[in-house]
Design a protein around this motif. Structure first.
Motif, mmCIF file in Angstrom:
data_model
loop_
_atom_site.group_PDB
_atom_site.id
_atom_site.type_symbol
_atom_site.label_atom_id
_atom_site.label_comp_id
_atom_site.label_asym_id
_atom_site.label_seq_id
_atom_site.Cartn_x
_atom_site.Cartn_y
_atom_site.Cartn_z
ATOM 1 N N LEU A 4 0.812 -1.218 0.000
ATOM 2 C CA LEU A 4 0.000 0.000 0.000
ATOM 3 C C LEU A 4 0.847 1.270 0.000
ATOM 4 C CD1 LEU A 4 -2.827 -0.953 2.521
ATOM 5 C CD2 LEU A 4 -2.918 -0.919 0.026
ATOM 6 N N GLY A 5 2.156 1.110 0.022
ATOM 7 C CA GLY A 5 3.026 2.279 0.071
ATOM 8 C C GLY A 5 2.999 2.968 1.425
ATOM 9 N N MET A 6 2.684 2.193 2.465
ATOM 10 C CA MET A 6 2.634 2.748 3.824
ATOM 11 C C MET A 6 4.051 2.737 4.404
ATOM 12 S SD MET A 6 -0.941 0.967 5.082
ATOM 13 C CE MET A 6 -0.886 1.653 6.743
ATOM 14 N N THR A 7 4.848 3.692 3.957
ATOM 15 C CA THR A 7 6.264 3.712 4.304
ATOM 16 C C THR A 7 6.538 4.224 5.709
ATOM 17 O OG1 THR A 7 6.500 5.908 3.325
ATOM 18 C CG2 THR A 7 6.946 4.004 1.890
ATOM 19 N N GLN A 8 5.540 4.843 6.347
ATOM 20 C CA GLN A 8 5.735 5.357 7.702
ATOM 21 C C GLN A 8 4.870 4.602 8.708
ATOM 22 O OE1 GLN A 8 5.148 9.603 7.382
ATOM 23 N NE2 GLN A 8 7.282 9.890 6.867
ATOM 24 N N THR A 9 4.614 3.342 8.432
ATOM 25 C CA THR A 9 3.848 2.490 9.341
ATOM 26 C C THR A 9 4.660 1.244 9.630
ATOM 27 O OG1 THR A 9 1.747 3.298 8.472
ATOM 28 C CG2 THR A 9 1.692 1.217 9.668
ATOM 29 N N THR A 10 4.785 0.908 10.896
ATOM 30 C CA THR A 10 5.609 -0.232 11.269
ATOM 31 C C THR A 10 5.233 -0.728 12.661
ATOM 32 O OG1 THR A 10 7.900 -0.992 11.545
ATOM 33 C CG2 THR A 10 7.413 1.257 12.248
ATOM 34 N N PHE A 11 5.575 -1.974 12.940
ATOM 35 C CA PHE A 11 5.492 -2.504 14.289
ATOM 36 C C PHE A 11 6.854 -2.446 14.973
ATOM 37 C CE2 PHE A 11 1.689 -4.568 12.568
ATOM 38 C CZ PHE A 11 0.794 -4.303 13.583
ATOM 39 N N ASP A 12 7.875 -2.036 14.248
ATOM 40 C CA ASP A 12 9.235 -2.016 14.770
ATOM 41 C C ASP A 12 9.788 -0.605 14.648
ATOM 42 O OD1 ASP A 12 11.859 -2.381 15.512
ATOM 43 O OD2 ASP A 12 12.303 -3.875 13.969
ATOM 44 N N ILE A 13 9.860 0.100 15.757
ATOM 45 C CA ILE A 13 10.301 1.491 15.756
ATOM 46 C C ILE A 13 11.712 1.640 15.189
ATOM 47 C CG2 ILE A 13 11.191 1.503 18.114
ATOM 48 C CD1 ILE A 13 9.315 4.333 16.309
ATOM 49 N N ALA A 14 12.500 0.573 15.219
ATOM 50 C CA ALA A 14 13.846 0.631 14.645
ATOM 51 C C ALA A 14 13.789 0.878 13.141
ATOM 52 C CB ALA A 14 14.595 -0.663 14.939
ATOM 53 N N ASN A 15 12.644 0.585 12.501
ATOM 54 C CA ASN A 15 12.493 0.824 11.059
ATOM 55 C C ASN A 15 12.233 2.288 10.734
ATOM 56 O OD1 ASN A 15 12.773 -1.883 10.491
ATOM 57 N ND2 ASN A 15 10.577 -2.271 10.519
ATOM 58 N N PHE A 23 7.456 12.528 14.675
ATOM 59 C CA PHE A 23 6.189 12.711 13.986
ATOM 60 C C PHE A 23 5.340 11.444 13.964
ATOM 61 C CE2 PHE A 23 9.238 15.637 12.106
ATOM 62 C CZ PHE A 23 8.610 16.834 12.399
ATOM 63 N N ILE A 24 5.861 10.357 14.466
ATOM 64 C CA ILE A 24 5.150 9.080 14.422
ATOM 65 C C ILE A 24 4.405 8.884 15.732
ATOM 66 C CG2 ILE A 24 5.390 6.591 14.199
ATOM 67 C CD1 ILE A 24 6.121 7.989 11.656
ATOM 68 N N LEU A 25 3.160 8.475 15.631
ATOM 69 C CA LEU A 25 2.352 8.167 16.802
ATOM 70 C C LEU A 25 2.156 6.673 16.906
ATOM 71 C CD1 LEU A 25 -0.492 10.800 16.458
ATOM 72 C CD2 LEU A 25 1.425 10.864 18.033
ATOM 73 N N ASP A 26 2.108 6.160 18.126
ATOM 74 C CA ASP A 26 1.744 4.780 18.360
ATOM 75 C C ASP A 26 0.234 4.700 18.165
ATOM 76 O OD1 ASP A 26 0.756 2.462 19.633
ATOM 77 O OD2 ASP A 26 2.543 2.341 20.872
ATOM 78 N N ALA A 27 -0.214 4.026 17.118
ATOM 79 C CA ALA A 27 -1.633 3.994 16.771
ATOM 80 C C ALA A 27 -2.467 3.248 17.803
ATOM 81 C CB ALA A 27 -1.829 3.374 15.384
ATOM 82 N N GLY A 28 -1.850 2.456 18.657
ATOM 83 C CA GLY A 28 -2.591 1.747 19.693
ATOM 84 C C GLY A 28 -2.767 2.573 20.952
ATOM 85 N N PRO A 50 -1.178 9.933 9.682
ATOM 86 C CA PRO A 50 -2.494 10.072 9.035
ATOM 87 C C PRO A 50 -2.460 9.688 7.552
ATOM 88 C CG PRO A 50 -2.102 11.949 10.450
ATOM 89 C CD PRO A 50 -0.816 11.161 10.409
ATOM 90 N N ARG A 51 -1.419 10.091 6.852
ATOM 91 C CA ARG A 51 -1.324 9.774 5.421
ATOM 92 C C ARG A 51 -1.332 8.259 5.186
ATOM 93 N NH1 ARG A 51 2.755 13.094 3.446
ATOM 94 N NH2 ARG A 51 1.132 14.501 2.801
ATOM 95 N N ASP A 52 -0.567 7.528 5.974
ATOM 96 C CA ASP A 52 -0.539 6.073 5.811
ATOM 97 C C ASP A 52 -1.867 5.431 6.216
ATOM 98 O OD1 ASP A 52 2.003 6.027 4.764
ATOM 99 O OD2 ASP A 52 2.868 4.812 6.377
ATOM 100 N N LEU A 53 -2.488 5.934 7.276
ATOM 101 C CA LEU A 53 -3.778 5.381 7.692
ATOM 102 C C LEU A 53 -4.838 5.606 6.618
ATOM 103 C CD1 LEU A 53 -3.834 6.336 11.471
ATOM 104 C CD2 LEU A 53 -3.547 4.055 10.474
ATOM 105 N N LEU A 54 -4.752 6.723 5.906
ATOM 106 C CA LEU A 54 -5.694 6.979 4.811
ATOM 107 C C LEU A 54 -5.436 6.046 3.625
ATOM 108 C CD1 LEU A 54 -6.050 10.850 4.955
ATOM 109 C CD2 LEU A 54 -7.742 9.121 5.609
ATOM 110 N N LYS A 55 -4.186 5.684 3.383
ATOM 111 C CA LYS A 55 -3.892 4.705 2.326
ATOM 112 C C LYS A 55 -4.561 3.376 2.658
ATOM 113 C CE LYS A 55 0.567 6.682 1.030
ATOM 114 N NZ LYS A 55 2.026 6.496 1.053
ATOM 115 N N PHE A 56 -4.438 2.935 3.905
ATOM 116 C CA PHE A 56 -5.085 1.699 4.342
ATOM 117 C C PHE A 56 -6.604 1.806 4.212
ATOM 118 C CE2 PHE A 56 -7.384 -0.147 7.938
ATOM 119 C CZ PHE A 56 -7.229 -1.500 7.651
ATOM 120 N N SER A 57 -7.163 2.901 4.708
ATOM 121 C CA SER A 57 -8.615 3.097 4.685
ATOM 122 C C SER A 57 -9.154 3.123 3.265
ATOM 123 C CB SER A 57 -8.981 4.403 5.396
ATOM 124 O OG SER A 57 -8.542 4.378 6.727
#
Length: 170
Positions: A4-15, A23-28, A50-57
């Motif tokens: 999806l091109g969600m380049t700023q979404t991850t489960f690993d903050i090291a990424n 600028f990154i928020l923990d979505a949980g 927000p941009r990545d969450l909109l790509k998913f949505s």
């Protein structure tokens, strides 16, 4: 996330590059990084924008509404919008709240459709998908006061949808 091109979404903050972490928020937990960090659990540990969450949505709505071939099956997206507990929990299979919920109805605005689903976060974050309007809203804040009262979400959703020209539903 890559398809999806969600380049700023991850489960690993090291990424996440060091320069981008503020600028990154923990979505949980909706905590601004890097000040607070918890290891991933069932309800925390997804870092996004927000941009990545909109790509998913947008992907979910396109598959669900247009029956587009995507990263999920049409059946999977149908399940994302369906409450399967006969109203016991008023949540979908992926834990989104339903707009016609007896438990969460106060969270929703007056302008979204009865088919809308959304997820809120502790610091006033909202991810709303409304298939009737083909609408996605991703709002990430750092304001725990918003989460203190469900009507706060309703006011925000009403203003956002009103600014987009949505009409009222009975």
């Amino acid at each position: 996330f890559a398809p999806l091109g969600m380049t700023q979404t991850t489960f690993d903050i090291a990424n996440v590059p060091e320069r981008d972490r503020s600028f990154i928020l923990d979505a949980g937990t909706d905590r601004l990084l890097p000040e607070w960090h918890t290891p991933p659990t069932g309800d925390t540990g997804l870092y996004s924008t927000p941009r990545d969450l909109l790509k998913f949505s947008r992907e979910v709505l396109d598959i669900n509404l247009r029956r587009k071939i995507g990263i999920y099956s049409v059946y999977a997206t149908d399940l994302m919008f369906r409450e399967l507990t006969s109203g016991r929990f008023d949540r979908t299979l992926v834990f989104w709240k339903k707009s016609n919920s007896r438990l969460f109805g106060r969270c929703f605005g007056d302008l979204n459709s009865e088919h809308a689903v959304f997820h809120t976060g502790y610091t006033g974050c909202i991810l709303l998908l409304d298939p009737e309007y083909d609408l996605c809203i991703a709002l990430l804040t750092n304001s725990p006061g918003l989460h203190a009262c469900d009507e706060n979400y309703s006011r925000i959703i009403n203003r956002l949808m009103g600014s987009l020209g949505a009409r009222s539903h009975p």
